[in-house]
Each structure stands twice: as C-alpha cells, then as structure tokens.
Design an enzyme around this catalytic site. Sequence first.
Site, short mmCIF file in Angstrom:
data_model
loop_
_atom_site.label_atom_id
_atom_site.label_comp_id
_atom_site.label_asym_id
_atom_site.label_seq_id
_atom_site.Cartn_x
_atom_site.Cartn_y
_atom_site.Cartn_z
N CYS A 26 0.81 -1.22 0.00
CA CYS A 26 0.00 0.00 0.00
C CYS A 26 0.84 1.27 0.00
O CYS A 26 0.63 2.18 -0.81
CB CYS A 26 -1.00 -0.01 1.15
N HIS A 52 -2.62 1.03 6.99
CA HIS A 52 -2.95 0.91 5.57
C HIS A 52 -3.20 2.29 5.00
O HIS A 52 -3.75 3.17 5.67
CB HIS A 52 -4.19 0.04 5.40
N HIS A 88 -5.88 1.32 -3.95
CA HIS A 88 -4.90 0.83 -2.98
C HIS A 88 -4.41 -0.55 -3.36
O HIS A 88 -4.96 -1.21 -4.25
CB HIS A 88 -5.50 0.83 -1.57
#
Length: 152
Positions: free
Chosen positions: A54, A105, A117
């Site tokens: 990510c 994240h 993502h």
Amino acid sequence: MAGPTPFPRAPVAEWSVHTAEHAAIASAALAIALTERGVPYRLGGDSPASGFDCSGLVRYAYEQQGIELPRTVAEQYDVGEHVDRDDIQPGDLVFFSTVTRGVSHVGLAIDATTFVHAPDSGSVVRVERFDTRYWRQRFKGARRVASLPPSP
C-alpha cells in the site's frame, strides 16, 4: 513509464499550502496509481515490475510527480496537512487501521467515497469504496501531501 519529473523534489517539511497547481499534481499522482490497477500485491513492493504494497503504491505515484514521500504507512501519516473527512479531494492520502491499532494501511482518494490501494497478499491494486462498513470503521484520517516547495 516515468519521464522527466516536472517539479523539483523537496523535503516534505518545505512544502507550501495546497493550491490549484497542487491539486493538479495530486490528480496526476492519482492517475498514475489508477494505471497500476491489476498489479499484484507484494510486501515491500514499490514498482510495477516488482508489485506494490500500500505505501509503496502511494509513494510511487507521487514520486512520478516529483514529490518524495516516506516509505512506510506510519511515516506517510505524519506528513502533509490534515484533511477533514468531508474535505477529501482526489489524490489525498487516506489511512486505515487494518492490522494494528494505529494506522496500518494507506490508499489514494479518488473522490469522497472511493480510493485506489494495494490491499493485501494474494490481491492486486484495485479501487474500493471507503464508505462501506469495513473501511468506514477502520478510517483513521486523511492527509494532503501534493504541495510544491515554496518559491525562493
């Protein structure tokens, strides 16, 4: 894929406030991330050839615009300007708590409800809605980082 960087690189601490020009940079970084849809997730990955995690995807997308971001999610959460949930714009970094209590994240906002993502092992770079129950419950904040260094 990456041509010459159109803007000078500068440490995050030297960035100026968000303007229309900065919005163009954020949109261009977002466009780069969107072209990477389908690239496999790889922990520590930071390029289309190796795959992305990510924070590697976010860093790569902005790097193509001449903006250097830190490598990890936690470090990225500490840069740029805080953005209220209601003010999220394309290219803003959106942060979530998925595996730890703190931020773990990150993705790039497409608009107020969707983001791109690199989710997790076994998946690929993709677009999802962050107004779903899963992402809404894990949302930790947003940051705006697409700013140019101040003019001399």
